[in-house]
Design a protein around this motif. Structure first.
Motif, PDB file in Angstrom:
ATOM      1  N   VAL A  41       0.813  -1.216   0.000  1.00 35.19           N
ATOM      2  CA  VAL A  41       0.000   0.000   0.000  1.00 35.19           C
ATOM      3  C   VAL A  41       0.852   1.274   0.000  1.00 35.19           C
ATOM      4  O   VAL A  41       0.615   2.214  -0.760  1.00 35.19           O
ATOM      5  N   MET A  42       1.867   1.295   0.860  1.00 30.00           N
ATOM      6  CA  MET A  42       2.679   2.510   1.010  1.00 30.00           C
ATOM      7  C   MET A  42       3.385   2.864  -0.297  1.00 30.00           C
ATOM      8  O   MET A  42       3.325   4.004  -0.765  1.00 30.00           O
ATOM      9  N   ARG A  92       2.090  10.270  16.219  1.00 28.20           N
ATOM     10  CA  ARG A  92       2.220   9.327  15.119  1.00 28.20           C
ATOM     11  C   ARG A  92       1.049   8.357  15.040  1.00 28.20           C
ATOM     12  O   ARG A  92       0.919   7.611  14.076  1.00 28.20           O
ATOM     13  N   PRO A 150      -2.250   6.779  14.178  1.00 30.83           N
ATOM     14  CA  PRO A 150      -3.374   7.034  13.267  1.00 30.83           C
ATOM     15  C   PRO A 150      -4.679   7.145  14.050  1.00 30.83           C
ATOM     16  O   PRO A 150      -4.861   6.476  15.062  1.00 30.83           O
ATOM     17  N   ARG A 184      -8.491   6.566  13.281  1.00 25.07           N
ATOM     18  CA  ARG A 184      -9.302   5.976  12.220  1.00 25.07           C
ATOM     19  C   ARG A 184     -10.776   6.322  12.395  1.00 25.07           C
ATOM     20  O   ARG A 184     -11.179   6.933  13.379  1.00 25.07           O
ATOM     21  N   PHE A 199      -2.938   6.523   7.809  1.00 24.76           N
ATOM     22  CA  PHE A 199      -1.612   7.058   7.597  1.00 24.76           C
ATOM     23  C   PHE A 199      -1.547   7.646   6.198  1.00 24.76           C
ATOM     24  O   PHE A 199      -2.008   7.029   5.242  1.00 24.76           O
ATOM     25  N   ARG A 204      -7.800   4.289  22.114  1.00 23.41           N
ATOM     26  CA  ARG A 204      -7.492   3.293  23.151  1.00 23.41           C
ATOM     27  C   ARG A 204      -7.544   3.913  24.551  1.00 23.41           C
ATOM     28  O   ARG A 204      -6.657   3.708  25.380  1.00 23.41           O
ATOM     29  N   ASP A 216       2.470  -2.459   5.594  1.00 23.47           N
ATOM     30  CA  ASP A 216       3.415  -1.430   6.042  1.00 23.47           C
ATOM     31  C   ASP A 216       3.047  -0.924   7.432  1.00 23.47           C
ATOM     32  O   ASP A 216       1.979  -0.363   7.633  1.00 23.47           O
ATOM     33  N   VAL A 217       3.964  -1.090   8.376  1.00 22.50           N
ATOM     34  CA  VAL A 217       3.718  -0.664   9.757  1.00 22.50           C
ATOM     35  C   VAL A 217       4.039   0.828   9.876  1.00 22.50           C
ATOM     36  O   VAL A 217       5.089   1.286   9.413  1.00 22.50           O
ATOM     37  N   VAL A 218       3.121   1.583  10.457  1.00 27.34           N
ATOM     38  CA  VAL A 218       3.281   3.043  10.528  1.00 27.34           C
ATOM     39  C   VAL A 218       3.312   3.588  11.956  1.00 27.34           C
ATOM     40  O   VAL A 218       3.584   4.765  12.164  1.00 27.34           O
ATOM     41  N   PHE A 219       3.033   2.742  12.922  1.00 27.31           N
ATOM     42  CA  PHE A 219       2.973   3.223  14.310  1.00 27.31           C
ATOM     43  C   PHE A 219       3.205   2.057  15.263  1.00 27.31           C
ATOM     44  O   PHE A 219       2.616   0.999  15.091  1.00 27.31           O
ATOM     45  N   GLU A 222       3.467   1.445  19.542  1.00 26.75           N
ATOM     46  CA  GLU A 222       3.434   1.975  20.903  1.00 26.75           C
ATOM     47  C   GLU A 222       3.933   0.896  21.853  1.00 26.75           C
ATOM     48  O   GLU A 222       3.344  -0.182  21.927  1.00 26.75           O
ATOM     49  N   VAL A 258       0.984  -1.866  20.927  1.00 30.25           N
ATOM     50  CA  VAL A 258       0.020  -1.557  19.878  1.00 30.25           C
ATOM     51  C   VAL A 258       0.799  -1.343  18.592  1.00 30.25           C
ATOM     52  O   VAL A 258       1.802  -0.620  18.585  1.00 30.25           O
ATOM     53  N   GLU A 283       0.256  -0.430  14.465  1.00 28.84           N
ATOM     54  CA  GLU A 283      -0.708  -0.044  13.428  1.00 28.84           C
ATOM     55  C   GLU A 283      -0.026  -0.099  12.078  1.00 28.84           C
ATOM     56  O   GLU A 283       1.074   0.408  11.900  1.00 28.84           O
ATOM     57  N   SER A 284      -0.717  -0.702  11.143  1.00 25.92           N
ATOM     58  CA  SER A 284      -0.222  -0.716   9.765  1.00 25.92           C
ATOM     59  C   SER A 284      -1.102   0.220   8.949  1.00 25.92           C
ATOM     60  O   SER A 284      -2.040   0.817   9.476  1.00 25.92           O
ATOM     61  N   VAL A 285      -0.794   0.339   7.657  1.00 26.48           N
ATOM     62  CA  VAL A 285      -1.653   1.139   6.797  1.00 26.48           C
ATOM     63  C   VAL A 285      -3.075   0.590   6.796  1.00 26.48           C
ATOM     64  O   VAL A 285      -4.012   1.307   6.494  1.00 26.48           O
ATOM     65  N   ALA A 298      -4.686  -1.512   9.533  1.00 24.13           N
ATOM     66  CA  ALA A 298      -5.449  -1.664  10.774  1.00 24.13           C
ATOM     67  C   ALA A 298      -4.538  -1.620  11.989  1.00 24.13           C
ATOM     68  O   ALA A 298      -3.321  -1.671  11.864  1.00 24.13           O
ATOM     69  N   ALA A 299      -5.184  -1.541  13.157  1.00 25.28           N
ATOM     70  CA  ALA A 299      -4.453  -1.596  14.423  1.00 25.28           C
ATOM     71  C   ALA A 299      -4.496  -3.024  14.956  1.00 25.28           C
ATOM     72  O   ALA A 299      -5.502  -3.711  14.820  1.00 25.28           O
ATOM     73  N   THR A 318       9.699   3.313  17.581  1.00 23.60           N
ATOM     74  CA  THR A 318       8.769   4.436  17.689  1.00 23.60           C
ATOM     75  C   THR A 318       9.032   5.453  16.585  1.00 23.60           C
ATOM     76  O   THR A 318       8.114   5.967  15.968  1.00 23.60           O
ATOM     77  N   ASP A 319      10.323   5.716  16.341  1.00 20.31           N
ATOM     78  CA  ASP A 319      10.678   6.687  15.299  1.00 20.31           C
ATOM     79  C   ASP A 319      10.689   6.073  13.911  1.00 20.31           C
ATOM     80  O   ASP A 319      10.530   6.781  12.920  1.00 20.31           O
ATOM     81  N   PRO A 361       8.871   2.955  12.504  1.00 16.38           N
ATOM     82  CA  PRO A 361       8.040   1.747  12.568  1.00 16.38           C
ATOM     83  C   PRO A 361       8.259   0.816  11.371  1.00 16.38           C
ATOM     84  O   PRO A 361       8.035  -0.383  11.462  1.00 16.38           O
TER      85      PRO A 361
END
Lengths: 374, 119
Positions: free
Chosen positions: A36-37, A298, A300, A302, A325, A354, B31-34, B36, B52, B54-56, B58-59, B78-79, B81
């Protein structure tokens, strides 16, 4: 996958390694091996090819352009009659409460109107058009046509390799192009915020045309996942999420699509479902507005994230309707509805993720400037 | 290396275990974007939601594979992902933990069994 329909490009998607998922009653490619990215960035930087054949293509014809345009104006608050030959416009069907039943594109082709509607709504849309327009006009679903979107800054060069006339089209122009010996109905439009084309072609010619386009340097197939993040960054609404039967166009910040001639005081004011409600909303304002939302962190935010006016306590002021994102933004982006008093760009609000309230800022849309060739 | 049915891996590191997600899981997530991460020093029970991710798309939650204490987290995630997609079974570990009951490890799979599990 039981009971799901397939587009004329299904076999090609599978051959290209797409991950197929159910979407609006169809098996559709959500992503290809690129992911996707990268598919998103590919479309912003070069060219992406999307199968949007699941969308409804409808031709409305009648004795004259005027008869078709005037009748269609009874369903939408747009200036249809004023549309020039071979030009396209964005619009939406409204209901008696002023809500949006579907959004659509319509183009003037000769004496007829070519309409493209969302897949999930197409049966209801066709029924609505038939009920309102037949028997004086004919409403024909073009189920034997595929629809391909070619999007990105390289789209003009890519499509011009097949028919150089593509380069002469402006944003929202429509033309018949000869694409490898097949006549296609092409509009210079799309739903990614990028320049590009939407190409309607006979179903049996779709796979060969798609292969020819994918053979052009810089063109890659793109799935629904990236289509969603592209349209979100472009600030474009997804029907059933950002707009629906319970949101009116003023709340949805879509008043730009209602031309003056159809508004109160215009030559052809009203005459569409919910006109009184929409005119009241235009004159007096609305309680909530659709806005861009930029999460500060950072994480997302949703669809469904609740929005508050304070980090603790405070009151519920709205909901996120689309979020995720944004690969071109390089961080999370969202849109949603907030109460009108908090809809100004720059307003600080909080979204609950959350169980924690995280800060976000009300922002002007789009997140990524549109790259149309006007 | 041991593998869980939740698509996590555990690797021994002295008297601690390093925990991450499998390449298969990373591919499924997209793709993981976040990310925690938990606080270092947190005491956790098996199946607690500790990370936690999150990808493009879902969480998702990552569960504590066993009882124990989180001793260190990989704050580089964290910086960045996207490391989770680039090197899920190496650089992109999530946390280290001290295990309370080593017998909980007995149920986990070896690599061959995990490969069979994901088919």
């Amino acid at each position: 996958m039981n009971g799901l329909k397939r587009t004329p490009l299904y076999d090609l998607h599978v051959e290209l390694g797409a991950k197929m998922v159910p979407f609006a009653g169809y098996e559709m490619p959500v992503q290809y091996p690129m992911g996707v990215m990268k598919e998103h960035l590919q479309t912003r930087q070069q060219v992406g090819l999307f199968d949007v054949s699941h969308m409804g293509q409808v031709l409305i014809s009648g004795p004259s352009w005027e008869s078709v345009a005037q009748a269609f104006e009874s369903l939408v608050p747009m200036d249809v009659l004023g549309l020039e030959e071979d030009r396209q416009r964005y619009g939406f069907f409204t209901n008696d409460a002023g809500g949006i039943e579907d959004d659509l594109m319509f183009a003037r082709r000769g004496a007829g109107l070519f309409v493209v509607v969302n897949a999930a709504c197409k049966e209801a849309d066709i029924a609505r058009m038939r009920a309102a327009l037949e028997p004086d006009l004919s409403v024909t679903e073009l189920a034997d046509r595929a629809l391909i979107a070619l999007q990105g800054p390289g789209a003009e060069v890519a499509l011009s390799k097949l028919d150089p006339r593509a380069a002469g089209m402006r944003f929202m122009d429509v033309a018949d192009l000869d694409l490898g010996g097949v006549t296609a109905w092409v509009s210079r439009s799309g739903y990614t915020g990028e320049d590009g084309y939407e190409i309607s072609v006979a179903a049996d010619a779709a796979a060969a045309l798609t292969r020819a386009l994918l053979d052009v340097d810089g063109v890659e197939p793109i799935g629904l996942g990236a289509r969603d993040s592209l349209r979100l960054e472009a600030g474009l609404c997804l029907y059933g999420h950002d707009i629906g039967p319970d949101t009116n166009p003023v709340e949805a910040a879509l008043t730009w699509a209602i031309q003056k001639v159809r508004r109160a005081g215009g030559d052809r004011a009203g005459g569409f479902p919910g006109a009184d409600v929409i005119f009241d909303a235009l004159a007096e304002g609305v309680q909530r507005k659709r806005v861009g939302l930029l999460p500060e962190g950072r994480a997302p935010m949703r669809e469904g994230v609740a929005l508050f006016d304070a980090e603790e306590g405070g009151k519920l002021i709205g909901l996120v309707t689309s979020g995720g994102f944004g690969p071109s933004v390089g961080g999370p982006v969202a849109m949603g509805y907030v109460t009108a008093d908090l809809a100004a760009a720059g307003t600080a609000i909080w979204g609950e993720v959350r169980g924690k309230r995280l800060p976000l800022t009300v922002t002007k849309l789009p997140f990524v400037a549109a790259n149309f060739k006007r | 290396m041991k593998f869980t049915e939740e698509h996590e891996w555990l690797r021994e590191d002295g008297d601690e275990m390093i925990v991450g997600i499998t390449a298969h899981a990373a591919e499924q997530l997209g793709d993981v974007v976040f990310v925690e991460l938990p606080e270092e020093g947190t005491t956790v029970s098996k199946d607690d939601e500790v990370v936690v991710i999150e990808s493009v798309k879902a969480a998702s939650d990552i569960l504590a594979p066993v009882d124990g204490e989180i001793t260190e987290v990989n704050s580089a995630l964290t910086d960045n992902p996207g490391m989770v997609n680039e090197d899920p079974q190496g650089e992109a570990w999530f946390f280290k933990m001290k295990i309370s009951d080593a017998s909980q490890l007995d149920d986990f799979m070896d690599e061959a069994a995990y490969q069979k599990f994901i088919g």
